[in-house]
Design a protein around this motif. Structure first.
Motif, PDB file in Angstrom:
ATOM      1  N   ILE A 167       0.854  -1.209   0.000  1.00  0.00           N
ATOM      2  CA  ILE A 167       0.000   0.000   0.000  1.00  0.00           C
ATOM      3  C   ILE A 167       0.880   1.245   0.000  1.00  0.00           C
ATOM      4  CG2 ILE A 167      -1.649   1.351   1.373  1.00  0.00           C
ATOM      5  CD1 ILE A 167      -2.612  -1.354   2.565  1.00  0.00           C
ATOM      6  N   ASP A 168       0.613   2.141  -0.961  1.00  0.00           N
ATOM      7  CA  ASP A 168       1.388   3.389  -0.939  1.00  0.00           C
ATOM      8  C   ASP A 168       0.507   4.618  -0.742  1.00  0.00           C
ATOM      9  OD1 ASP A 168       0.204   3.654  -3.388  1.00  0.00           O
ATOM     10  OD2 ASP A 168       2.045   3.388  -4.544  1.00  0.00           O
ATOM     11  N   LYS A 169      -0.806   4.379  -0.623  1.00  0.00           N
ATOM     12  CA  LYS A 169      -1.693   5.509  -0.393  1.00  0.00           C
ATOM     13  C   LYS A 169      -3.002   5.006   0.191  1.00  0.00           C
ATOM     14  CE  LYS A 169      -3.403   9.573  -2.380  1.00  0.00           C
ATOM     15  NZ  LYS A 169      -3.335  10.538  -3.430  1.00  0.00           N
ATOM     16  N   VAL A 170      -3.559   5.787   1.100  1.00  0.00           N
ATOM     17  CA  VAL A 170      -4.851   5.416   1.699  1.00  0.00           C
ATOM     18  C   VAL A 170      -5.848   6.549   1.440  1.00  0.00           C
ATOM     19  CG1 VAL A 170      -6.096   4.894   3.857  1.00  0.00           C
ATOM     20  CG2 VAL A 170      -3.747   4.055   3.543  1.00  0.00           C
ATOM     21  N   PHE A 171      -7.038   6.185   0.988  1.00  0.00           N
ATOM     22  CA  PHE A 171      -8.163   7.122   0.951  1.00  0.00           C
ATOM     23  C   PHE A 171      -9.167   6.673   2.003  1.00  0.00           C
ATOM     24  CE2 PHE A 171      -6.909   7.982  -3.483  1.00  0.00           C
ATOM     25  CZ  PHE A 171      -7.082   9.355  -3.529  1.00  0.00           C
ATOM     26  N   VAL A 172      -9.721   7.618   2.738  1.00  0.00           N
ATOM     27  CA  VAL A 172     -10.834   7.286   3.619  1.00  0.00           C
ATOM     28  C   VAL A 172     -12.047   8.026   3.054  1.00  0.00           C
ATOM     29  CG1 VAL A 172     -11.710   7.201   5.967  1.00  0.00           C
ATOM     30  CG2 VAL A 172      -9.238   7.194   5.572  1.00  0.00           C
ATOM     31  N   VAL A 173     -13.111   7.279   2.789  1.00  0.00           N
ATOM     32  CA  VAL A 173     -14.240   7.850   2.063  1.00  0.00           C
ATOM     33  C   VAL A 173     -15.534   7.564   2.844  1.00  0.00           C
ATOM     34  CG1 VAL A 173     -15.491   7.797  -0.128  1.00  0.00           C
ATOM     35  CG2 VAL A 173     -13.011   7.456  -0.114  1.00  0.00           C
ATOM     36  N   SER A 174     -16.318   8.603   3.104  1.00  0.00           N
ATOM     37  CA  SER A 174     -17.538   8.428   3.900  1.00  0.00           C
ATOM     38  C   SER A 174     -18.362   9.715   3.876  1.00  0.00           C
ATOM     39  CB  SER A 174     -17.158   8.029   5.334  1.00  0.00           C
ATOM     40  OG  SER A 174     -16.067   8.804   5.802  1.00  0.00           O
ATOM     41  N   CYS A 175     -19.469   9.732   4.606  1.00  0.00           N
ATOM     42  CA  CYS A 175     -20.384  10.889   4.619  1.00  0.00           C
ATOM     43  C   CYS A 175     -20.699  11.311   6.055  1.00  0.00           C
ATOM     44  CB  CYS A 175     -21.730  10.542   3.991  1.00  0.00           C
ATOM     45  SG  CYS A 175     -21.645   9.823   2.375  1.00  0.00           S
ATOM     46  N   GLY A 176     -21.001  12.573   6.223  1.00  0.00           N
ATOM     47  CA  GLY A 176     -21.556  13.073   7.489  1.00  0.00           C
ATOM     48  C   GLY A 176     -20.655  12.780   8.677  1.00  0.00           C
ATOM     49  N   THR A 177     -21.255  12.233   9.697  1.00  0.00           N
ATOM     50  CA  THR A 177     -20.514  11.901  10.908  1.00  0.00           C
ATOM     51  C   THR A 177     -19.410  10.873  10.615  1.00  0.00           C
ATOM     52  OG1 THR A 177     -22.242  12.513  12.463  1.00  0.00           O
ATOM     53  CG2 THR A 177     -20.837  10.693  13.117  1.00  0.00           C
ATOM     54  N   SER A 178     -19.680   9.948   9.733  1.00  0.00           N
ATOM     55  CA  SER A 178     -18.664   8.947   9.383  1.00  0.00           C
ATOM     56  C   SER A 178     -17.460   9.597   8.693  1.00  0.00           C
ATOM     57  CB  SER A 178     -19.271   7.869   8.480  1.00  0.00           C
ATOM     58  OG  SER A 178     -20.331   7.219   9.152  1.00  0.00           O
ATOM     59  N   TYR A 179     -17.710  10.698   7.999  1.00  0.00           N
ATOM     60  CA  TYR A 179     -16.610  11.466   7.400  1.00  0.00           C
ATOM     61  C   TYR A 179     -15.731  12.070   8.507  1.00  0.00           C
ATOM     62  CZ  TYR A 179     -14.409  15.492   5.036  1.00  0.00           C
ATOM     63  OH  TYR A 179     -13.525  16.424   4.574  1.00  0.00           O
ATOM     64  N   HIS A 180     -16.356  12.504   9.579  1.00  0.00           N
ATOM     65  CA  HIS A 180     -15.559  13.051  10.686  1.00  0.00           C
ATOM     66  C   HIS A 180     -14.677  11.970  11.311  1.00  0.00           C
ATOM     67  CE1 HIS A 180     -18.927  16.265  10.932  1.00  0.00           C
ATOM     68  NE2 HIS A 180     -18.048  16.539   9.992  1.00  0.00           N
ATOM     69  N   ALA A 181     -15.197  10.744  11.387  1.00  0.00           N
ATOM     70  CA  ALA A 181     -14.354   9.638  11.874  1.00  0.00           C
ATOM     71  C   ALA A 181     -13.152   9.481  10.937  1.00  0.00           C
ATOM     72  CB  ALA A 181     -15.163   8.344  11.945  1.00  0.00           C
ATOM     73  N   GLY A 182     -13.395   9.621   9.642  1.00  0.00           N
ATOM     74  CA  GLY A 182     -12.312   9.525   8.657  1.00  0.00           C
ATOM     75  C   GLY A 182     -11.259  10.605   8.849  1.00  0.00           C
ATOM     76  N   LEU A 183     -11.706  11.816   9.171  1.00  0.00           N
ATOM     77  CA  LEU A 183     -10.740  12.903   9.392  1.00  0.00           C
ATOM     78  C   LEU A 183      -9.834  12.578  10.579  1.00  0.00           C
ATOM     79  CD1 LEU A 183     -13.012  16.060   8.907  1.00  0.00           C
ATOM     80  CD2 LEU A 183     -11.296  15.198   7.314  1.00  0.00           C
ATOM     81  N   ILE A 184     -10.406  11.988  11.619  1.00  0.00           N
ATOM     82  CA  ILE A 184      -9.598  11.599  12.786  1.00  0.00           C
ATOM     83  C   ILE A 184      -8.631  10.476  12.383  1.00  0.00           C
ATOM     84  CG2 ILE A 184      -9.694  10.575  15.112  1.00  0.00           C
ATOM     85  CD1 ILE A 184     -12.515  12.025  15.339  1.00  0.00           C
ATOM     86  N   ALA A 185      -9.138   9.551  11.566  1.00  0.00           N
ATOM     87  CA  ALA A 185      -8.299   8.425  11.118  1.00  0.00           C
ATOM     88  C   ALA A 185      -7.035   8.910  10.420  1.00  0.00           C
ATOM     89  CB  ALA A 185      -9.105   7.528  10.171  1.00  0.00           C
ATOM     90  N   LYS A 186      -7.160   9.979   9.666  1.00  0.00           N
ATOM     91  CA  LYS A 186      -5.999  10.478   8.918  1.00  0.00           C
ATOM     92  C   LYS A 186      -4.827  10.808   9.856  1.00  0.00           C
ATOM     93  CE  LYS A 186      -4.506  14.495   6.247  1.00  0.00           C
ATOM     94  NZ  LYS A 186      -3.983  14.122   4.928  1.00  0.00           N
ATOM     95  N   TYR A 187      -5.130  11.512  10.945  1.00  0.00           N
ATOM     96  CA  TYR A 187      -4.051  11.877  11.870  1.00  0.00           C
ATOM     97  C   TYR A 187      -3.375  10.623  12.421  1.00  0.00           C
ATOM     98  CZ  TYR A 187      -6.041  16.574  11.918  1.00  0.00           C
ATOM     99  OH  TYR A 187      -6.500  17.806  11.552  1.00  0.00           O
ATOM    100  N   ALA A 188      -4.182   9.636  12.783  1.00  0.00           N
ATOM    101  CA  ALA A 188      -3.634   8.435  13.419  1.00  0.00           C
ATOM    102  C   ALA A 188      -2.886   7.568  12.403  1.00  0.00           C
ATOM    103  CB  ALA A 188      -4.766   7.646  14.083  1.00  0.00           C
ATOM    104  N   ILE A 189      -3.502   7.318  11.256  1.00  0.00           N
ATOM    105  CA  ILE A 189      -2.883   6.392  10.291  1.00  0.00           C
ATOM    106  C   ILE A 189      -1.589   6.988   9.735  1.00  0.00           C
ATOM    107  CG2 ILE A 189      -3.184   5.146   8.111  1.00  0.00           C
ATOM    108  CD1 ILE A 189      -6.201   5.007   8.705  1.00  0.00           C
ATOM    109  N   GLU A 190      -1.612   8.264   9.396  1.00  0.00           N
ATOM    110  CA  GLU A 190      -0.377   8.861   8.862  1.00  0.00           C
ATOM    111  C   GLU A 190       0.733   8.836   9.908  1.00  0.00           C
ATOM    112  OE1 GLU A 190      -1.057  12.704   7.037  1.00  0.00           O
ATOM    113  OE2 GLU A 190      -1.502  11.713   5.128  1.00  0.00           O
ATOM    114  N   HIS A 191       0.365   9.148  11.142  1.00  0.00           N
ATOM    115  CA  HIS A 191       1.393   9.220  12.180  1.00  0.00           C
ATOM    116  C   HIS A 191       2.004   7.842  12.439  1.00  0.00           C
ATOM    117  CE1 HIS A 191       3.564  10.609  15.636  1.00  0.00           C
ATOM    118  NE2 HIS A 191       3.004   9.680  16.390  1.00  0.00           N
TER     119      HIS A 191
END
Ligand code: F6R
Length: 369
Positions: free
Chosen positions: A49-73
């Motif tokens: 894997i060389d790239k991750v997309f997190v894709v979702s809507c509404g509240t689930s999109y906010h979970a995705g935004l949090i995921a970005k900080y954790a997964i990248e770190h």
């Protein structure tokens, strides 16, 4: 049934310690490893894997935004987070080495499903984080990690959201484990902190009475603003969304650092501003900057409501109200800081005499594009 609660939403807020504990159950080994046997992606595929997309809507999109900080770190893999309704209309760059994580409580959201089908057509690997066994999205994905929040009846997502956030941490730690971990000590410590989350959430829930009281005093506000930085930013967005959908009050979430680039003009005498203060500890602490932001809005007349860690006294001079949450590692903090947001929105809507479980114009699962 509602088990004595006035609303399903209140019941589901109270069920969050269980939802989190169940989502973690069997997925953390005694030796601090992440066990996700059900995620059928081979180690070689994970290494490719060389790239991750997190894709979702509404509240689930906010979970995705949090995921970005954790997964990248934790993994050092670049992560992009995108609204499902935008993703497939802009020709995103996807191939076999792209992991697309789709997040959906219901598993039936049409925008998310169509985005996922697009990703699969482009040969990306699709991992679904979903709360509904056997629903369409996990059926069509390559792999699935179920959140185990139990059925969510209230239209507004609460326990679904926190269990999604926890599942995202598991995905990040799992990818890091397979690929080799840069911050090995930190990751080992995080596993222990994950185990401690249900008790931390329980503690926050037991201290919500002052938040309810505060909410009642906010019920006539024409607008409420929410500020956060780093992982506090998605929490601010989630606070604003909950308030809009339940209380029909205008609300916006901002990255606190963006205030000076425009939104600060919105603040007048008595404007309520809810601020998520980050932990004063932590490697890349933005705490001091948020304290300055609180000071800035206060100087312009805002009524400041600050969600801050226990023992963080730096916020006291500028906070009209302080809501305390337990000490938590920075990346995990959204699990505790989101709860006052949920309670505020629920109680404000209730005070306004609205139907908390069935807000106007909304449906629990959105099966049209
Ligand atoms: C807000 C809310 C919605 C859903 C969104 C996605 O409280 O519940 O914003 O989060 O419609 O739904 P799922 O997760 O079922 O795809």
């Amino acid at each position: 049934e509602k088990d004595g609660y006035d609303w399903f939403m209140l019941k589901e807020i109270a069920e969050q310690p269980h939802a989190i504990a169940d989502t973690l159950l069997g997925r953390l080994s005694d030796h601090g490893a992440i066990v996700l046997d059900e995620v059928r992606i081979s180690d070689q595929e994970v290494r490719d894997i060389d790239k991750v997309f997190v894709v979702s809507c509404g509240t689930s999109y906010h979970a995705g935004l949090i995921a970005k900080y954790a997964i990248e770190h934790w993994t050092r893999i670049p992560v992009e987070v995108e609204l499902a309704s935008e993703f497939r209309y802009r020709d995103p760059v996807l191939d076999r080495s792209t992991l697309v994580v789709v997040i959906s409580q219901s598993g039936e959201t049409m925008d998310t499903l169509m985005a996922m089908r697009h990703a699969k057509e482009q040969r990306a690997r699709v991992l679904a984080i979903c709360n509904t066994n056997g629903s369409t999205i996990p059926r069509e994905s390559d792999a699935v990690l179920y959140t185990r929040a139990g059925p969510e009846v209230a239209v507004a997502s609460t326990k679904g959201f926190l269990s999604q956030v926890v599942a995202c941490y598991l995905v990040g730690l799992f990818l890091a484990q397979v690929r080799g971990i840069k911050y090995a000590d930190e990751v080992a410590a995080i596993v222990d902190e994950l185990r401690a989350l249900p008790a931390a959430v329980e503690k926050v829930l037991s201290e919500m009475e002052p938040v309810r009281e505060l909410a009642r005093s906010l019920a006539d506000s024409p607008t409420i603003l929410f500020l956060g930085r780093h992982v506090g930013y998605p929490v601010a967005l989630e606070g604003a969304l909950k308030l809009k959908e339940l209380a029909y009050i205008h609300a916006e979430g901002f990255a606190a650092g963006e205030l000076k680039h425009g939104p600060i003009a919105l603040i007048g005498e008595g404007t309520p501003v809810v601020v998520v203060a980050p932990s004063p500890r932590g490697r890349e602490s933005v705490h001091g900057k948020v304290v300055s932001n609180i000071q800035e809005v206060r100087a312009r007349g805002a009524r400041t409501i600050v969600i801050a860690e226990e023992g963080d006294d730096d916020v006291l001079p500028y906070a009209d109200h302080v809501i305390r949450v337990p000490r938590t590692p920075t990346l995990l903090a959204p699990v505790v800081t989101t709860i006052p947001m949920q309670v505020l929105a629920c109680e404000i809507a209730d005070t306004r005499g609205l139907d908390v479980d069935q807000p106007r114009n909304l449906a629990k699962s959105v099966t049209v594009e």
